[in-house]
Design an enzyme around this catalytic site. Structure first.
Site, PDB file in Angstrom:
ATOM      1  N   HIS A  17       0.861  -1.194   0.000  1.00  0.00           N
ATOM      2  CA  HIS A  17       0.000   0.000   0.000  1.00  0.00           C
ATOM      3  C   HIS A  17       0.889   1.233   0.000  1.00  0.00           C
ATOM      4  CE1 HIS A  17      -3.870   2.026   1.777  1.00  0.00           C
ATOM      5  NE2 HIS A  17      -3.141   2.915   1.098  1.00  0.00           N
ATOM      6  N   HIS A  19       1.208   4.854  -2.344  1.00  0.00           N
ATOM      7  CA  HIS A  19       0.840   5.732  -3.465  1.00  0.00           C
ATOM      8  C   HIS A  19       2.136   6.372  -3.920  1.00  0.00           C
ATOM      9  CE1 HIS A  19      -3.501   5.541  -2.410  1.00  0.00           C
ATOM     10  NE2 HIS A  19      -3.002   5.340  -1.195  1.00  0.00           N
ATOM     11  N   HIS A 197      -9.623   1.127  -1.216  1.00  0.00           N
ATOM     12  CA  HIS A 197      -9.573   1.743   0.108  1.00  0.00           C
ATOM     13  C   HIS A 197     -10.997   1.676   0.665  1.00  0.00           C
ATOM     14  CE1 HIS A 197      -5.781   3.314  -1.242  1.00  0.00           C
ATOM     15  NE2 HIS A 197      -5.611   4.110  -0.205  1.00  0.00           N
ATOM     16  N   GLU A 200     -11.300   3.284   5.912  1.00  0.00           N
ATOM     17  CA  GLU A 200     -10.224   4.163   6.403  1.00  0.00           C
ATOM     18  C   GLU A 200     -10.897   5.252   7.237  1.00  0.00           C
ATOM     19  OE1 GLU A 200      -8.199   6.481   3.396  1.00  0.00           O
ATOM     20  OE2 GLU A 200      -6.510   6.987   4.724  1.00  0.00           O
ATOM     21  N   ASP A 278       1.687   3.986   2.862  1.00  0.00           N
ATOM     22  CA  ASP A 278       0.647   4.845   2.275  1.00  0.00           C
ATOM     23  C   ASP A 278       1.274   6.011   1.493  1.00  0.00           C
ATOM     24  OD1 ASP A 278      -1.975   5.443   1.671  1.00  0.00           O
ATOM     25  OD2 ASP A 278      -2.546   6.097   3.665  1.00  0.00           O
ATOM     26  N   ASP A 279       1.582   7.105   2.160  1.00  0.00           N
ATOM     27  CA  ASP A 279       2.154   8.302   1.516  1.00  0.00           C
ATOM     28  C   ASP A 279       3.337   8.767   2.366  1.00  0.00           C
ATOM     29  OD1 ASP A 279      -0.041   8.922  -0.585  1.00  0.00           O
ATOM     30  OD2 ASP A 279      -1.142   8.611   1.288  1.00  0.00           O
TER      31      ASP A 279
HETATM   32  N1  ADE Z   1      -4.632   8.823  -1.837  1.00  0.00           N
HETATM   33  C1  ADE Z   1      -3.403   8.847  -1.328  1.00  0.00           C
HETATM   34  N2  ADE Z   1      -3.404   8.430  -0.065  1.00  0.00           N
HETATM   35  C2  ADE Z   1      -4.678   8.118   0.241  1.00  0.00           C
HETATM   36  C3  ADE Z   1      -5.318   7.626   1.404  1.00  0.00           C
HETATM   37  N3  ADE Z   1      -4.665   7.356   2.524  1.00  0.00           N
HETATM   38  N4  ADE Z   1      -6.651   7.451   1.362  1.00  0.00           N
HETATM   39  C4  ADE Z   1      -7.325   7.723   0.242  1.00  0.00           C
HETATM   40  N5  ADE Z   1      -6.779   8.187  -0.866  1.00  0.00           N
HETATM   41  C5  ADE Z   1      -5.448   8.377  -0.872  1.00  0.00           C
HETATM   42 ZN    ZN Z   2      -3.797   4.778   0.621  1.00  0.00          ZN
END
Ligand code: ADE
Ligand code: ZN
Length: 337
Positions: A17, A19, A197, A200, A278-279
């Site tokens: 996971h 991005h 997703h 969340e 994630d990011d």
């Molecule tokens: N796009 C990038 N990170 C995300 C996240 N945590 N939830 C939804 N969309 C995303």
């Molecule tokens: Zn994500």
């Protein structure tokens, strides 16, 4: 560094996971802005980092989409991907299944192929340089409509053999999985894997929809499934993998602190949970730091950490023989350390 921290860093793992646009570090944002002549509303790297305070998902998304505007050329996408793969390799990642958001780019006039070709070049380079294998997952932005998602799937056709699956991301609340039922059915008919997703920020009902309407192969986040015991049983019985992102959950205020994160509750309830970043450029840590933070925060032992890494291979879209080979290497590492 504690013994467990060092053990975690060397532990072979997959990241499921991530991005890729969320791996764009402020330094690289400035570099790309300069070389492409793009204006960004920040004066310095420190100013960018100071802006990374979020109270929910939308707060983050607004700044994340703005940051992506510096990505203009194949070289930008390749360089961004390579910067991620270099860091991932240093964290013991041997396989990564990365998301990209083509609509974030096509909507600003950057053709689908610029992002796809650049990322695929970075993926090939990572395999040559680090032996790190990877797969590409095309995410639809759920705040846009079904028609836009269908158009994006059509644009993906020339690259379809190099795309493993489709995903669903962006603003969750108000955009339930049901909105994309037909797009996901079309993707399935094309032989693509499906992830989404769900849970969340959104309610357990969205996880049910992702399972029952999108027929997902893997669940991204899924934290709020814990509110629905019948759903937990369903996820556990089906062996569904959850791609959990501890530092993201804290940074986006979905979990109050790392000390109360439910990762061990998920494992105890029989869920196949994994740890991911994630990011990472926005949330303060790559996958190794997510493992170290959650192990520290929840007092996890070696066995739980190893289970999380094992789950990452079991939940990957690699063929069975490759999964077996990775698990053998993981066992050998555990034995030797
Ligand atoms: N796009 C990038 N990170 C995300 C996240 N945590 N939830 C939804 N969309 C995303
Ligand atoms: Zn994500």
């Amino acid at each position: 560094m504690s013994d467990l921290d060092a053990f975690i860093t060397g532990l072979p793992k997959a990241e499921l996971h991530l991005h890729i646009e969320g791996s764009l570090e402020p330094e690289q944002m400035f570099e790309f802005a300069r070389r492409n002549g793009v204006e960004i509303p920040f004066g310095s790297v420190e100013e960018v980092r100071a802006a990374y305070e979020f109270s929910n998902l939308q707060d983050f998304l607004d700044i994340y989409y703005a940051g992506a505007s510096v990505l203009q050329t194949e070289e930008d996408f390749r360089d961004m991907a390579m910067a991620y793969f270099d860091r991932a390799a240093a964290d013991g990642v041997v396989h990564a299944e990365i998301f990209f958001d083509p609509q974030t780019h096509t909507h600003r006039g950057i053709p689908f192929g610029v992002a796809a070709n650049g990322l695929l070049a970075g993926m090939a380079e990572a395999e040559a340089k680090h032996g790190l294998t990877s797969k590409l997952i095309l995410c639809f932005l759920r705040h846009l409509d079904e028609e836009d998602a269908f158009r994006t799937l059509e644009q993906a056709h020339p690259w379809i053999e190099q795309i493993t699956g489709v995903g669903l991301d962006s603003s969750e609340i108000g955009h339930p999985p049901s909105k994309f039922e037909r797009v996901f059915a079309a993707a399935a008919a094309m032989g693509l894997k499906r992830v989404a997703h769900a849970g969340e920020e959104g309610p357990p009902e969205y996880v049910h929809e992702a399972l029952d309407l999108l027929h997902i192969d893997r669940l991204d986040h899924g934290n709020r499934s814990l509110e629905d015991p019948a759903l937990v049983t369903k996820l556990a019985r089906s062996g569904m993998t959850l791609t959990v992102c501890p530092l993201s959950n804290v940074k986006l205020c979905n979990v109050a602190s790392i000390e109360v994160h439910p990762i061990d509750e998920m494992l105890r309830k029989g869920l196949r949970a994994t740890v991911n970043s994630d990011d990472p450029a926005y949330f303060g840590g790559y996958v190794g730091e997510n493992y170290r933070a959650i192990a520290r925060g929840r007092g996890l032992g070696r066995d739980e950490v190893v289970t999380l890494a094992r789950n990452s291979f079991l939940g990957s879209f690699l063929p069975d023989e490759a999964v077996t080979a990775h698990l053998e290497r993981l066992d050998a590492y555990v034995e030797a350390n």
